[in-house]
Design an enzyme around this catalytic site. Structure first.
Site, PDB file in Angstrom:
ATOM      1  N   GLY A 108     -21.944  15.563 -27.699  1.00 44.11           N
ATOM      2  CA  GLY A 108     -20.487  15.629 -27.767  1.00 44.11           C
ATOM      3  C   GLY A 108     -19.853  14.294 -28.127  1.00 44.11           C
ATOM      4  CD  GLU A 111     -21.010  18.269 -30.963  1.00 47.05           C
ATOM      5  OE1 GLU A 111     -21.062  18.109 -29.719  1.00 47.05           O
ATOM      6  OE2 GLU A 111     -21.210  19.367 -31.517  1.00 47.05           O
ATOM      7  CD  GLU A 131     -25.676  18.426 -29.003  1.00 47.32           C
ATOM      8  OE1 GLU A 131     -26.484  17.969 -29.851  1.00 47.32           O
ATOM      9  OE2 GLU A 131     -24.460  18.171 -29.023  1.00 47.32           O
TER      10      GLU A 131
HETATM   11  C1  HXC Z   1     -23.871  13.450 -17.595  1.00 41.24           C
HETATM   12  C2  HXC Z   1     -24.847  11.462 -18.080  1.00 41.24           C
HETATM   13  C3  HXC Z   1     -24.934  11.810 -19.442  1.00 41.24           C
HETATM   14  C4  HXC Z   1     -24.434  13.069 -19.832  1.00 41.24           C
HETATM   15  C5  HXC Z   1     -25.781   9.852 -19.202  1.00 41.24           C
HETATM   16  N1  HXC Z   1     -25.378  10.240 -17.991  1.00 41.24           N
HETATM   17  N2  HXC Z   1     -25.516  10.790 -20.106  1.00 41.24           N
HETATM   18  N3  HXC Z   1     -24.319  12.280 -17.185  1.00 41.24           N
HETATM   19  N4  HXC Z   1     -23.902  13.858 -18.879  1.00 41.24           N
HETATM   20  N5  HXC Z   1     -24.449  13.489 -21.108  1.00 41.24           N
HETATM   21  C6  HXC Z   1     -25.484   9.508 -16.734  1.00 41.24           C
HETATM   22  C7  HXC Z   1     -26.910   9.476 -16.223  1.00 41.24           C
HETATM   23  O1  HXC Z   1     -27.196  10.660 -15.535  1.00 41.24           O
HETATM   24  C8  HXC Z   1     -26.868   8.277 -15.303  1.00 41.24           C
HETATM   25  O2  HXC Z   1     -26.246   8.661 -14.082  1.00 41.24           O
HETATM   26  C9  HXC Z   1     -25.915   7.341 -16.026  1.00 41.24           C
HETATM   27  O3  HXC Z   1     -25.136   8.151 -16.931  1.00 41.24           O
HETATM   28  C10 HXC Z   1     -26.640   6.294 -16.851  1.00 41.24           C
HETATM   29  O4  HXC Z   1     -27.556   6.948 -17.709  1.00 41.24           O
HETATM   30  P1  HXC Z   1     -29.108   6.514 -17.824  1.00 41.24           P
HETATM   31  O5  HXC Z   1     -29.815   7.683 -18.392  1.00 41.24           O
HETATM   32  O6  HXC Z   1     -29.577   5.974 -16.540  1.00 41.24           O
HETATM   33  O7  HXC Z   1     -28.988   5.336 -18.892  1.00 41.24           O
HETATM   34  P2  HXC Z   1     -30.092   4.869 -19.960  1.00 41.24           P
HETATM   35  O8  HXC Z   1     -31.457   4.864 -19.325  1.00 41.24           O
HETATM   36  O9  HXC Z   1     -29.543   3.627 -20.550  1.00 41.24           O
HETATM   37  O10 HXC Z   1     -30.108   6.012 -21.073  1.00 41.24           O
HETATM   38  C11 HXC Z   1     -28.971   6.254 -21.884  1.00 41.24           C
HETATM   39  C12 HXC Z   1     -29.107   7.607 -22.624  1.00 41.24           C
HETATM   40  C13 HXC Z   1     -29.381   8.721 -21.608  1.00 41.24           C
HETATM   41  C14 HXC Z   1     -30.247   7.515 -23.666  1.00 41.24           C
HETATM   42  C15 HXC Z   1     -27.786   7.840 -23.367  1.00 41.24           C
HETATM   43  O11 HXC Z   1     -28.420   8.642 -20.557  1.00 41.24           O
HETATM   44  C16 HXC Z   1     -29.330  10.077 -22.197  1.00 41.24           C
HETATM   45  O12 HXC Z   1     -30.237  10.524 -22.879  1.00 41.24           O
HETATM   46  N6  HXC Z   1     -28.226  10.822 -21.908  1.00 41.24           N
HETATM   47  C17 HXC Z   1     -28.066  12.185 -22.364  1.00 41.24           C
HETATM   48  C18 HXC Z   1     -27.801  12.227 -23.838  1.00 41.24           C
HETATM   49  C19 HXC Z   1     -27.628  13.666 -24.292  1.00 41.24           C
HETATM   50  O13 HXC Z   1     -28.547  14.484 -24.234  1.00 41.24           O
HETATM   51  N7  HXC Z   1     -26.425  13.968 -24.748  1.00 41.24           N
HETATM   52  C20 HXC Z   1     -26.098  15.274 -25.216  1.00 41.24           C
HETATM   53  C21 HXC Z   1     -25.476  16.006 -24.062  1.00 41.24           C
HETATM   54  S1  HXC Z   1     -25.227  17.684 -24.474  1.00 41.24           S
HETATM   55  P3  HXC Z   1     -26.906   8.279 -12.651  1.00 41.24           P
HETATM   56  O14 HXC Z   1     -25.991   8.980 -11.686  1.00 41.24           O
HETATM   57  O15 HXC Z   1     -28.293   8.770 -12.699  1.00 41.24           O
HETATM   58  O16 HXC Z   1     -26.784   6.779 -12.618  1.00 41.24           O
HETATM   59  C22 HXC Z   1     -23.875  17.727 -25.382  1.00 41.24           C
HETATM   60  C23 HXC Z   1     -23.685  19.051 -25.892  1.00 41.24           C
HETATM   61  C24 HXC Z   1     -22.365  19.459 -26.411  1.00 41.24           C
HETATM   62  O17 HXC Z   1     -23.164  16.799 -25.615  1.00 41.24           O
HETATM   63  C25 HXC Z   1     -22.366  20.875 -26.878  1.00 41.24           C
HETATM   64  C26 HXC Z   1     -23.436  21.778 -26.470  1.00 41.24           C
HETATM   65  C27 HXC Z   1     -23.587  22.087 -25.005  1.00 41.24           C
END
Ligand code: HXC
Length: 257
Positions: A108, A111, A131
């Site tokens: 997102g 996006e 995703e």
């Molecule tokens: C909720 C999130 C988050 C997310 C990160 N955090 N991304 N929380 N939703 N999308 C939170 C983590 O849980 C963590 O919280 C804190 O932010 C720091 O993240 P870390 O993972 O510890 O940091 P790092 O190791 O530096 O890694 C960064 C990262 C990773 C590579 C960006 O966080 C990651 O892969 N995030 C998800 C990326 C992703 O898949 N995005 C797409 C989402 S789906 P805590 O509480 O543990 O400290 C989407 C779909 C839209 O957007 C439409 C279809 C559904």
């Protein structure tokens, strides 16, 4: 301003919206979406504002939709709420909207950046639609806007594998307008926005409308729309002023309203 997840500032004729959920890397939850839309539509209605910058933090523009919030939802929940439809409000803004992206712009987050009129990227920016690794697909326009921006081959690979691209690749394939050093990102974005805000406001809106027509029409229809919009600029005092200023070898003073 009463916002919890964003910071709203006015810098002269430029509105600045900063996503501010640092502990979750600016994950886009429903409350944040409502705040961004509220702030952006407010700025859009304000005649004192001629351009808007949307940015995040050094570490993340936004790491995606909020996975914690989405995880327990059912199909019925998502359908009933028409989840993510609210973001479409940003496409109805007439004021030019620039995304200033540093760090993660994933899912997102990517996006949201693509919903803006153009993206300025820090050299630290990372873009992706991961995703599929979560068992879902893009839901805020990623499969459509990424494909239009960079073409089928790269978009399909990114959406199917979830691989990310860095700022240099993003610039090479046309996803971003320009890459700047991370320390310069906000200044560059604000300066670019100020340049736009210094133009005639209605002409900037017409220009944006004309470019956007390229994504919604055939070529012949788009060229026709453009020509009519071009004609309409001759109804504005700013056209007289802009052309007179050129002929008199001076800077134009647009009415800006
Ligand atoms: C909720 C999130 C988050 C997310 C990160 N955090 N991304 N929380 N939703 N999308 C939170 C983590 O849980 C963590 O919280 C804190 O932010 C720091 O993240 P870390 O993972 O510890 O940091 P790092 O190791 O530096 O890694 C960064 C990262 C990773 C590579 C960006 O966080 C990651 O892969 N995030 C998800 C990326 C992703 O898949 N995005 C797409 C989402 S789906 P805590 O509480 O543990 O400290 C989407 C779909 C839209 O957007 C439409 C279809 C559904």
């Amino acid at each position: 301003t009463g916002y919890e997840h964003i910071i709203l500032e006015r810098r002269g004729r430029v509105g600045l919206i900063t996503l501010n959920r640092p502990k979750a890397l600016n994950a886009l939850n429903d409350a944040l979406m409502h705040e961004v839309v509220d702030a952006a539509t407010g700025l859009d209605r304000d005649p004192e504002i001629g351009a808007i910058v949307l940015t995040g933090s050094e570490r993340a523009f936004a790491a995606g939709a909020d996975i914690r919030e989405m995880a327990p939802q059912t199909y019925q929940d998502m359908y009933a709420a028409d989840w993510f439809a609210g973001w479409n409000a940003l496409t109805r803004l007439r004021t030019p909207l620039i995304a200033a992206v540093a760090g993660h712009a994933l899912g997102g987050g990517c996006e949201l950046a693509m919903m803006c009129d153009f993206i300025l990227a820090a050299d630290t920016a990372v873009f992706g639609q991961p995703e599929i690794r979560l068992g879902v697909i893009p839901g805020i326009g990623g499969s459509q806007r990424l494909t239009r921006a960079i073409g089928k081959a790269k978009a399909m690979e990114m959406v199917l594998t979830g691989r990310t691209m860095d700022a240099a690749e993003a610039e090479r394939c046309g996803l971003v307008a320009r890459v700047v050093p991370a320390t310069r990102l906000l200044d560059e974005a604000l300066a670019t926005a100020a340049t736009i805000a210094g133009m005639s406001a209605p002409v900037a809106m017409l220009a944006k409308e004309a470019v956007n027509a390229a994504f919604e029409t055939t070529l012949a229809e788009g060229v026709h729309v453009e020509r009519r919009l071009f004609h309409s600029t001759f109804a504005l005092a700013d056209q007289k002023e802009g052309m007179a200023a050129f002929l008199e070898k001076r800077a134009p003073r647009f009415e800006n309203r």
